[in-house]
Scaffold this motif. Structure first.
Motif, short mmCIF file in Angstrom:
data_model
loop_
_atom_site.label_atom_id
_atom_site.label_comp_id
_atom_site.label_asym_id
_atom_site.label_seq_id
_atom_site.Cartn_x
_atom_site.Cartn_y
_atom_site.Cartn_z
N TYR A 211 -80.29 50.37 -57.36
CA TYR A 211 -79.59 49.26 -57.83
C TYR A 211 -78.35 49.65 -56.46
O TYR A 211 -78.28 48.02 -55.89
N SER A 212 -77.14 50.35 -56.45
CA SER A 212 -75.82 50.40 -56.26
C SER A 212 -76.17 50.16 -54.63
O SER A 212 -75.60 49.37 -53.83
N ALA A 213 -77.41 50.64 -54.03
CA ALA A 213 -77.14 51.39 -52.45
C ALA A 213 -78.20 49.23 -52.26
O ALA A 213 -77.45 49.07 -51.08
N SER A 214 -79.37 48.66 -52.89
CA SER A 214 -79.61 47.38 -52.54
C SER A 214 -78.66 46.46 -53.15
O SER A 214 -78.33 45.68 -51.68
N SER A 224 -81.94 47.55 -43.39
CA SER A 224 -82.90 48.09 -44.12
C SER A 224 -81.88 49.29 -45.15
O SER A 224 -80.42 49.23 -44.91
N ILE A 225 -82.62 49.38 -46.44
CA ILE A 225 -82.15 50.69 -47.48
C ILE A 225 -83.34 50.99 -47.23
O ILE A 225 -84.24 51.62 -47.72
N THR A 271 -83.70 47.13 -58.21
CA THR A 271 -83.54 47.84 -56.78
C THR A 271 -84.37 47.10 -55.53
O THR A 271 -83.70 46.29 -55.01
N ILE A 272 -85.19 45.74 -56.24
CA ILE A 272 -85.96 45.64 -54.74
C ILE A 272 -85.77 43.57 -54.86
O ILE A 272 -85.76 43.46 -53.98
N VAL A 282 -87.20 47.81 -47.97
CA VAL A 282 -86.34 49.63 -48.72
C VAL A 282 -87.41 50.68 -48.05
O VAL A 282 -88.93 50.29 -48.20
N PHE A 283 -86.66 51.73 -47.85
CA PHE A 283 -88.17 52.72 -47.33
C PHE A 283 -87.48 54.05 -48.45
O PHE A 283 -86.23 53.80 -49.15
#
Ligand code: ADP
Ligand code: ASP
Ligand code: MG
Length: 452
Positions: A211-214, A224-225, A271-272, A282-283
């Motif tokens: 979640y932090s990353a997105s 992209s993530i 995350t999404i 997202v990969f």
């Protein structure tokens, strides 16, 4: 600019951190921002320290701290031993462990741990990993710069499940992270942790580094993530449940989101949402096999009857039966207001003319919920249930897929069933113990194989 997130096993020891450095190096032309989890298992160990402290077991708590200290210092020595940075970094990590030990002492004197202090303890995992990873990246030629996630990831104060304040995060990310990227540096920050606007440490809930990353990706409109983990991507089922689960090369955002919500731990359920708002793909990749194709999560993916199957146990089913009232307008609102008042989120809902059934993940407030719900009708509780989600954008296209799903479940007892309004998720509630066999049977039906 891209966001590259490494999960716990992908930074679990020196060898994994070295692999992560190689992956980041291969991404340098795309200007990566790196988000790391705690070393695999460290968050569990830290929460155990918190638990021991709460019981007043200081010796046990300090033993836990020392075990973690040894592990981090050992990996630090393997990664940095013999370099100029080694002593400084080991000293920095050790200072954090001293602070943790003091915290454990203070809490065990009180014999009580609040969610706020649990977050303070849990946050050490990502503080430690991000410091160590930054130092090693620098040694391996990456122009890395440590960013304290708590300066960027601003949240409300719902400790242990804090809600990120995305507008403030976007502002902070532009102030703190973007200039670093523009200077050609690689910012490295811990996932999972944040702080209130007053500077008190919070966490986003277990598995929250995705979640932090997105959130960072959305804040900076990343291209992209990338989520780097210990499996080849999103698979047709949890490989721990289905031996021959297959890689899904492309999947839709909404399908991935449903799967994450119903047990596909490979992605934190939140995350999404930030990615989908801006259409950022997202990969998911395997950090042990970086050459793999991974999974690409986007708007456009093949339209399949069933893309994957997920499930989880430990679910509580609550049924409210009120023959005279259910159809009266406002009744359902009153039911859901009670769940809202007790801050309990509802996963799956089914109604009949005389009853409404809901599942909840967290039965922490069940007693209070029951008291209020009983004012509306007869209430029954079924514990130890499980949810199995059969997810596919085309599941409603023909009657065939649903029929096959129900046939495949065979003797598995179904307590409730629901088709999501989006028509992409057929959810069945089964006995907790039936989740695994149900997933295996469904997987065999839709993807073949030997698990039935
Ligand atoms: P990380 O530490 O990298 O965040 P997690 O343990 O949180 O990794 O998530 C990866 C795990 O998710 C896998 O090891 C796998 O067992 C589990 N998993 C559950 N469902 C799925 C699925 N459909 N596809 C891939 N992995 C899944
Ligand atoms: N370290 C945290 C956890 O174990 C967050 C994460 O790994 O995503 O829950
Ligand atoms: Mg995870």
């Amino acid at each position: 600019m891209i966001v590259v997130k490494f999960g716990g096993t992908s930074v679990g020891d020196a060898a994994a951190i070295a692999r992560a450095a190689a992956i980041v190096t291969s991404r340098l032309p795309r200007r990566p921002i790196v988000v790391v989890s705690a070393l695999g298992g460290a968050t569990n160990a830290l929460l155990a320290v918190g638990e021991q402290s709460a019981k007043g077991h200081l010796i046990g708590a300090l033993r836990g701290v020392e075990t973690l200290r040894e592990r981090h210092l050992r990996e630090c020595e393997t990664l940095l031993g013999g370099t100029d940075a080694a002593d400084d970094v080991a000293g920095e990590l050790s200072a954090m462990f001293d602070e943790l030990a003091h915290l454990a002492e203070a809490l065990s004197t009180l014999g009580h741990v609040t969610p706020r202090s649990l977050d303070a303890i849990a946050s050490f995992g990502e503080q430690l990993s991000s410091s160590l990873v930054t130092a090693y990246f620098k040694e391996s030629g990456i122009d890395a710069e440590y960013v304290d996630a708590r300066d960027v990831m601003i949240t409300d104060d719902r400790f242990t499940e804090a809600e990120p304040l995305s507008e403030v995060i976007a502002e902070r990310a532009r102030e703190i992270i973007q200039p670093l990227v523009r200077q050609g540096k690689v910012p490295v920050m811990g996932g999972f942790i944040g702080a209130t606007s007053g500077g008190i440490t919070t966490t986003l809930g277990r598995g929250g580094s995705d979640y932090s990353a997105s959130l960072v990706g959305a804040a900076l409109h990343a291209e992209s993530i990338e989520i780097w983990t210990d499996v080849d991507g999103m698979l047709t089922a949890d490989p721990r449940v289905v031996d021959d689960a297959r890689l899904i090369e492309q999947i839709r955002f909404d399908e991935a989101s449903e799967l994450a919500s119903f047990g596909a731990k490979v992605l934190h359920p939140n995350t999404i949402a930030p990615a989908v708002r801006l259409g950022i793909p997202v990969f998911i990749y395997n950090s042990r096999r970086p050459e793999g194709t991974g999974t690409r999560i986007t708007f456009d993916a093949p339209h399949r009857p069933v893309s994957a199957i997920a499930g989880k146990s430990g679910v509580t089913l609550v049924k409210v039966t009120a023959p005279r009232m259910l159809l009266a307008h406002g009744f359902l609102r009153r039911v859901f207001e009670i769940f809202e008042r007790h801050e309990t989120s509802v996963d799956v809902v089914a109604t009949s003319e005389v009853s409404v059934s809901v599942t909840i993940d967290d039965p922490g407030r069940l007693e209070e919920l029951l008291l209020d719900l009983r004012a509306l009708g007869d209430v029954s509780i079924e514990r130890d249930r499980g949810i199995v989600a059969i997810v596919g954008a085309g599941i409603c296209d023909t009657a065939g897929a649903m029929g096959r799903a129900l046939m495949a479940l065979g003797s598995v007892r179904i307590h409730m069933m629901s088709l999501s309004a989006t028509g992409i998720n057929l959810t069945v509630i089964v006995d907790g113990a039936s989740v695994t066999p149900a997933i295996q049977r469904l997987h065999t039906e839709f993807f073949g194989g030997v698990n039935a």
